[in-house]
Design a protein around this motif. Structure first.
Motif, PDB file in Angstrom:
ATOM      1  N   ALA A  53       0.700  -1.221  -0.355  1.00  0.00           N
ATOM      2  CA  ALA A  53      -0.457   0.105  -0.565  1.00  0.00           C
ATOM      3  C   ALA A  53       1.102   1.431  -0.398  1.00  0.00           C
ATOM      4  CB  ALA A  53      -1.142  -0.207   1.010  1.00  0.00           C
ATOM      5  N   ARG A  59      -2.853   1.671   2.960  1.00  0.00           N
ATOM      6  CA  ARG A  59      -2.674   1.038   4.510  1.00  0.00           C
ATOM      7  C   ARG A  59      -3.667   0.749   5.704  1.00  0.00           C
ATOM      8  NH1 ARG A  59       2.577   4.150   2.872  1.00  0.00           N
ATOM      9  NH2 ARG A  59       1.711   5.186   4.645  1.00  0.00           N
ATOM     10  N   GLU A 112       0.336   2.434  12.688  1.00  0.00           N
ATOM     11  CA  GLU A 112      -1.138   1.505  11.931  1.00  0.00           C
ATOM     12  C   GLU A 112      -2.397   1.915  12.240  1.00  0.00           C
ATOM     13  OE1 GLU A 112       1.390  -2.666  11.539  1.00  0.00           O
ATOM     14  OE2 GLU A 112       0.572  -2.510  13.542  1.00  0.00           O
ATOM     15  N   GLU A 115      -3.504   5.010  10.831  1.00  0.00           N
ATOM     16  CA  GLU A 115      -3.689   4.575   9.340  1.00  0.00           C
ATOM     17  C   GLU A 115      -4.745   4.055   9.708  1.00  0.00           C
ATOM     18  OE1 GLU A 115       0.498   4.798   7.265  1.00  0.00           O
ATOM     19  OE2 GLU A 115      -0.274   2.647   8.068  1.00  0.00           O
TER      20      GLU A 115
END
Length: 127
Positions: A53, A59, A112, A115
């Motif tokens: 990604a 992502r 993460e 995202e």
């Protein structure tokens, strides 16, 4: 669920479904079961290619697939987050067990989590 998501789900099924014991097989057996269910039973692609990604939003979509798609469809969540902005969504991901006993807090990195929150925000038209 995709093959990749199902493989990961089987590895943590005991955390997500309190009544399920930990998967007793090896990593290869876990992958074989996921391949059978996703590929043979549901006709999905079971290639084990790594998806790349190139943006935080992309992502985030992959993180959703790997961590949330076992129980949630993206379109079903948009209305649940109408009142939330991306920062509150990121905080919410740390406390998912307070929303439901069947959910566990997101255990990825801070990047993460950010995202994934950005992806969830995009479901409701957020930028």
């Amino acid at each position: 669920m995709s093959y990749s998501a199902l493989t990961k789900y089987l590895g943590k099924i005991h955390k997500l479904r309190y009544f399920m014991p930990p998967f007793a097989g090896t990593q290869e057996e876990q992958q074989a079961l996921a391949a059978f269910i996703a590929g043979e039973l549901h006709g999905k692609d079971i290639s084990n290619t790594i998806q790349v990604a190139d943006s935080p939003l992309a992502r985030g979509r992959l993180l959703f697939e790997d961590n949330c798609s076992a129980c949630h469809e993206p379109d079903d969540l948009a209305s649940a987050f109408e009142e939330e902005d991306v920062n509150s969504l990121a905080s919410l991901l740390l406390n998912l067990d307070e929303i439901s006993d069947e959910m566990t807090p997101f255990d990825g990195t801070e990047k993460e989590r950010s995202e994934l929150a950005e992806y969830l925000d995009s479901l409701q038209g957020g930028q």
